[in-house]
Scaffold this active site. Structure first.
Site, PDB file in Angstrom:
ATOM      1  N   CYS A  94      45.827  37.412  39.522  1.00 20.79           N
ATOM      2  CA  CYS A  94      44.907  38.223  40.338  1.00 20.79           C
ATOM      3  C   CYS A  94      43.509  37.621  40.344  1.00 20.79           C
ATOM      4  O   CYS A  94      42.513  38.349  40.272  1.00 20.79           O
ATOM      5  CB  CYS A  94      44.859  39.663  39.859  1.00 20.79           C
ATOM      6  SG  CYS A  94      46.424  40.523  39.996  1.00 20.79           S
ATOM      7  N   HIS A 115      38.585  39.095  38.504  1.00 18.86           N
ATOM      8  CA  HIS A 115      39.902  39.660  38.804  1.00 18.86           C
ATOM      9  C   HIS A 115      39.804  40.379  40.158  1.00 18.86           C
ATOM     10  O   HIS A 115      38.759  40.932  40.497  1.00 18.86           O
ATOM     11  CB  HIS A 115      40.231  40.659  37.684  1.00 18.86           C
ATOM     12  CG  HIS A 115      41.631  41.199  37.727  1.00 18.86           C
ATOM     13  ND1 HIS A 115      42.005  42.206  38.582  1.00 18.86           N
ATOM     14  CD2 HIS A 115      42.723  40.885  37.004  1.00 18.86           C
ATOM     15  CE1 HIS A 115      43.293  42.483  38.370  1.00 18.86           C
ATOM     16  NE2 HIS A 115      43.747  41.691  37.426  1.00 18.86           N
ATOM     17  N   LYS A 171      45.637  47.697  28.077  1.00 17.67           N
ATOM     18  CA  LYS A 171      45.352  46.361  27.529  1.00 17.67           C
ATOM     19  C   LYS A 171      44.701  46.461  26.151  1.00 17.67           C
ATOM     20  O   LYS A 171      44.514  45.463  25.484  1.00 17.67           O
ATOM     21  CB  LYS A 171      44.401  45.611  28.469  1.00 17.67           C
ATOM     22  CG  LYS A 171      45.007  45.298  29.824  1.00 17.67           C
ATOM     23  CD  LYS A 171      44.037  44.478  30.655  1.00 17.67           C
ATOM     24  CE  LYS A 171      44.322  44.590  32.127  1.00 17.67           C
ATOM     25  NZ  LYS A 171      45.434  43.750  32.579  1.00 17.67           N
ATOM     26  N   ASP A 219      32.999  44.074  33.534  1.00 17.67           N
ATOM     27  CA  ASP A 219      34.417  44.407  33.527  1.00 17.67           C
ATOM     28  C   ASP A 219      34.957  43.982  32.161  1.00 17.67           C
ATOM     29  O   ASP A 219      35.175  42.796  31.919  1.00 17.67           O
ATOM     30  CB  ASP A 219      35.100  43.665  34.682  1.00 17.67           C
ATOM     31  CG  ASP A 219      36.620  43.727  34.606  1.00 17.67           C
ATOM     32  OD1 ASP A 219      37.152  44.353  33.662  1.00 17.67           O
ATOM     33  OD2 ASP A 219      37.270  43.148  35.497  1.00 17.67           O
ATOM     34  N   GLN A 231      39.296  42.493  29.444  1.00 22.37           N
ATOM     35  CA  GLN A 231      39.815  41.504  28.486  1.00 22.37           C
ATOM     36  C   GLN A 231      38.978  41.438  27.214  1.00 22.37           C
ATOM     37  O   GLN A 231      39.306  40.699  26.300  1.00 22.37           O
ATOM     38  CB  GLN A 231      39.877  40.113  29.145  1.00 22.37           C
ATOM     39  CG  GLN A 231      40.836  40.035  30.318  1.00 22.37           C
ATOM     40  CD  GLN A 231      42.285  40.264  29.922  1.00 22.37           C
ATOM     41  OE1 GLN A 231      42.680  40.077  28.777  1.00 22.37           O
ATOM     42  NE2 GLN A 231      43.102  40.702  30.872  1.00 22.37           N
TER      43      GLN A 231
HETATM   44  C1  PLP Z   1      39.467  41.073  33.908  1.00 19.22           C
HETATM   45  C2  PLP Z   1      40.301  42.187  34.439  1.00 19.22           C
HETATM   46  N1  PLP Z   1      39.741  43.145  35.190  1.00 19.22           N
HETATM   47  C3  PLP Z   1      40.442  44.175  35.676  1.00 19.22           C
HETATM   48  C4  PLP Z   1      41.777  44.302  35.442  1.00 19.22           C
HETATM   49  C5  PLP Z   1      42.510  45.453  36.031  1.00 19.22           C
HETATM   50  O1  PLP Z   1      43.012  46.311  35.062  1.00 19.22           O
HETATM   51  P1  PLP Z   1      44.143  47.386  35.462  1.00 19.22           P
HETATM   52  O2  PLP Z   1      45.190  46.617  36.222  1.00 19.22           O
HETATM   53  O3  PLP Z   1      44.634  47.864  34.172  1.00 19.22           O
HETATM   54  O4  PLP Z   1      43.507  48.420  36.303  1.00 19.22           O
HETATM   55  C6  PLP Z   1      42.420  43.314  34.653  1.00 19.22           C
HETATM   56  C7  PLP Z   1      43.858  43.382  34.338  1.00 19.22           C
HETATM   57  O5  PLP Z   1      44.735  43.171  35.110  1.00 19.22           O
HETATM   58  C8  PLP Z   1      41.660  42.245  34.154  1.00 19.22           C
HETATM   59  O6  PLP Z   1      42.240  41.298  33.413  1.00 19.22           O
END
Ligand code: PLP
Ligand code: PLP
Lengths: 136, 407, 407, 136
Positions: free
Chosen positions: B365, B122, B225, B199, B202
């Site tokens: 993203c 991401h 999430k 990370d 998910q």
């Molecule tokens: C795999 C992953 N990493 C990081 C993020 C970033 O999370 P947030 O936008 O809640 O900071 C997301 C979600 O958008 C994600 O799916």
């Protein structure tokens, strides 16, 4: 309802791909990305010596609204003086705002009005063309 | 199926509300999950009975607020497999947690040091490292992705070397649903003395995480999430690492003493929680972790995978549909991306919306992954415990309509 | 008094709940204010009818969430005197907003450039600049404080010079309640081409702020001190400045495009809002701003100042009490710090707690100011619109008891 | 109720200031700050050649609980072998936890137990003394 949004004329415009492609020798060209969704429009234009748009071609990696908008824009813009593109832009903005009905195929975009996240899909080809026509 | 999805759904007020006259089929859980009464009520209880600033207030509300906030930290620590609570840091979100590591741990790196990221990350796990690379000259090394949308751990030997300081990868891909082979990543890192960050954005929505068993060094996830509120995220890191790391943001509560000449830092976790923390959101996340810990994740796992199979079977029957991600149920979570020939993902999502079906469409993203597969985007379905057969069938009906309309 | 404080109090559920058997007299508003039903209900409505991720979702909930989030930005922009909404950036808090400026705007500064801060600043407006000074060698210049606890604008000519790039000061002191002479600060800055940042954390809870009239360049404040939720803060800055500033955190939604070789940035405000923003908290802050804009601040001003006078009169009758701050009502807000000879502020606060009175005691994250007055700390009373005579009288009774017990 | 917390013995201990001051020639000395509230305790100790605490003085910038704790600690610690200070620390922690009644004046701190934010006020003098006695 998406039936209202994706009505026959929009789908037909998008599928027609009219004006899609590249120009051999464009006077100007510009690419616009929408970073939020990854859509991308490239506009090639050929101007004559009075700055009239004599030919126009678009490459769209985008949704049906963006495809349809590029086709409708190409049809309306071809033959116009470069200076009048701002007027077309104002017209499509007014259609999306609900303050004008729109001429010809621009009217097909009226149902997009309530879908605010999709307005950029419609205006992306306009932005690319305006970029291409900017003095540099 | 022993798991009572109808009972679970009743805990989510939003699922009972029609949207534009349709029943809501919420399958955009990877972007933000919905939140149960348990979380809403915990936050409201905090706001109406214990709201105050935390730390060092001597009055009753301040004591109650501090207890609620530190209690939430303990809940998160239990959710993460019973790590020490002092190793849990609350941040403004998952992105903020990754930035904290990139700026703080990153400031300990030297030009020429290398950081390994996969091609399916991401943007939140790419951009902060890119900014660090620009700032101090570390080098980013991409770890490739297989045709099945998995991080290619077989390529680790080509990418990891003696200059590698950190391997930072998604525990679960937000596009393909693939679960990374953590053991392989940890082994490769240990071989060269590098650290591993996962990370978990998910992964956390699918139940407690056993960090001690995973053996990684940093873990991050997002509250919203994982059925919690917005505005809260978690960084977990080993104590030794946190103690060696300088602060990220500066402000109240993270200092030892302050003069205009010299400032000293508080120990972790306070060193990394400058200013008033997101107390209410943390309380909500604590409640979400408790809520998740109260569920039967074996039963939910089969429920989620049953729905995933039904979805994949349904899509297999659509001639113009193809999957971006693992074709089966092994080594994945219920995140499913697909592409329809001739129908752009946004149009698919828009038509699905008219059936009350909420999905996400676009690059998610994850632009490098889109380039890897040479596509502009996908339509993504993310299944949560509260989803049911009706949700999947509504989605499949919408896909049929999209194909019909643009055929 | 035309202002109906009893009616206002009924909007705050927490004020009606006894604490340890006492009526609650909440006078710790400077640390965190309480939150009205209007805010609680707005957040719950969002969570139960419009919860989704913002930006680029095409389904109905995502559209609703985006509208709620951008609507909150517009509310804040109106609260700040009608500035353009694109100049309003949501952050995780006031501290996060100051760190954003220190890191992003700060990265444009050069070694030898100077930043002027006053001696009464909150640590949140000192530490980020100290970190910047350590990182890139800018110099911090302290602006002195008068015996009345005011920023000494008469000293500006000695401190501001051609190397000054920024003057960053508290709009209102969180210890003394003094309102800074903004016009004098702006004039001094303009004289040398420097920018001005105001830390409005203690000003925003007292009604709309007319930024165009103030003529500053940056403004920050915290949601939780302005009747909103935790986990949200605001940075306002002039568009030209924002456009020239690099991003602070990296992540989703703040990029133009991402490859492993090159990343481009989105325009403001998105450039500064990496990742999923604190949507729910922003919605709550928007509601808090609308709630504040609906109040009669002329009437509230006299109400607050009437209570302040009653408090100061009461303290004047306590032989061992003395004030840290302006002795009168001019150029101040209802933040009142005092010290009792022979009774430590924590003991005062603890005894007050047994009367149901919540105040803050200690250095208030303003250690340089404590040194300026050579004290370890103060007891601080912060009055909000919902406070009443009963609150002040309970406080004064508690102070009497503290004096009696330790005399 | 603060009546329970600030009972007569605590107030008397705090006011007595017994053992407050500085030593002429301390064997060791340490200062401890509580950054959250700004409290500060300095402990001077003089040890004999068997590492027994023969003299002790404290300077406290802190609340009544911190003052009282320094006085009670000084009284108990004087005359003890340095190695036994850990036992005193364990005793006060147990009083604050509610797991022991505490000997002599340490028992006076039992009412602090429910006030968790104040526990550090009581333990700060212990931390300063333990710091002072650390091998260096
Ligand atoms: C795999 C992953 N990493 C990081 C993020 C970033 O999370 P947030 O936008 O809640 O900071 C997301 C979600 O958008 C994600 O799916
Ligand atoms: C003047 C001032 N500035 C900044 C802050 C920091 O605000 P926050 O802790 O909400 O980030 C505060 C409050 O603690 C304050 O009073």
């Amino acid at each position: 309802m998406s039936d209202a949004l994706y009505h026959d004329r929009i789908v037909a415009l998008a599928k027609s791909r009219a004006g899609a492609g590249k120009l051999e020798a464009p006077t100007a060209s510009a690419r616009r990305d929408n970073p939020l969704c990854g859509d991308r429009v490239t506009m090639d234009v050929r101007l004559d010596d009075q700055d009239r748009i004599v030919e126009l071609a678009h490459q769209v990696r985008g949704c049906a609204l963006c495809q349809a908008s590029a086709v409708a824009l190409a049809a309306r813009a071809t033959g116009l003086p470069k200076a009048e593109i701002g007027t077309l832009r104002a017209e499509i903005d007014a259609v999306l705002d609900g303050t004008a009905a729109g001429e010809g195929d621009f009217a097909a975009f009226a149902p997009v009005r309530p879908y605010r996240s999709r307005h950029d899909c419609v205006t992306l080809p306009f932005e690319a063309l305006q970029d291409a026509l900017k003095p540099r | 199926m022993s798991f009572d999805v109808a009972a679970l759904r009743r805990q989510f007020p939003i699922l009972g509300r029609p949207v534009n006259g349709n029943a809501l089929h919420y399958l955009d859980n990877g972007a933000s999950a919905q939140t149960p009464d348990a979380v809403l009520d915990a936050v409201r209880l905090y706001e109406t009975t214990a709201r105050a600033n935390v730390l060092r207030g001597v009055h009753a509300l301040a004591e109650a607020a501090t207890e609620a906030y530190e209690g939430a930290r303990a809940d998160v620590a239990r959710f993460l497999g019973g790590v020490p609570a002092e190793e849990v840091i609350f941040t403004g979100g998952c992105t903020a947690a990754i930035n904290l590591v990139a700026q703080s741990y990153g400031s300990l790196l030297k030009p020429g040091d290398e950081i390994v990221l996969s091609v399916l990350e991401h943007h939140s796990n790419i951009v902060p490292w890119y900014q660090l690379a620009q700032r101090i000259g570390v080098k980013l090394r991409p770890l490739p992705v297989t045709d099945e949308g998995r991080i290619d751990v077989a390529a680790l030997p080509q990418v990891v070397n003696a200059r590698t300081r950190l391997i930072s990868v998604a525990h679960v891909s937000n596009v393909t649903g693939a679960v990374v082979d953590v053991a392989a990543v940890v082994a490769a890192a240990r071989g060269v003395g590098a650290k591993v960050m996962l990370d978990g954005a998910q992964r956390a929505p699918h139940g407690p995480v056993d960090l001690p068993a995973l053996g990684v060094d940093f873990y991050v996830f997002a509250g919203h999430k994982a059925y919690g509120p917005n505005g809260i995220g978690v960084l977990w890191a080993r104590r030794e690492l946190l103690e060696a790391m300088p602060p990220f943001m500066g402000g109240g509560s993270m200092i030892g003493s302050v003069t205009f000449e010299a400032i000293t830092w508080a120990p972790p976790p306070r060193r990394f929680e400058a200013g008033t923390p997101p107390i209410g959101p943390a309380v909500g996340l604590g409640a979400a972790c408790r809520w998740m810990m109260g569920l039967d994740w074996t039963a939910i796992g089969s429920h989620e995978m049953g729905l995933t199979q039904r979805l994949m079977d349904g899509l297999a029957a659509v001639r113009s549909a193809w999957l971006i991600g693992p074709p089966g149920l092994q080594g994945r979570l219920p995140v499913v991306s697909f592409v329809l020939d001739d129908v752009h993902p946004h149009d698919v999502a828009q038509i699905l919306d008219s059936f009350g079906v909420a999905v996400r469409a676009g690059h998610h993203c994850a632009q490098p992954l889109m380039e890897r597969f040479d596509i502009a985007g996908t339509t993504r379905v993310c299944i949560a415990p509260y989803n049911d057969i009706g949700d999947i069938d509504a989605l499949l009906a919408g896909v049929d309509e999209a194909v019909r309309r643009f055929a």
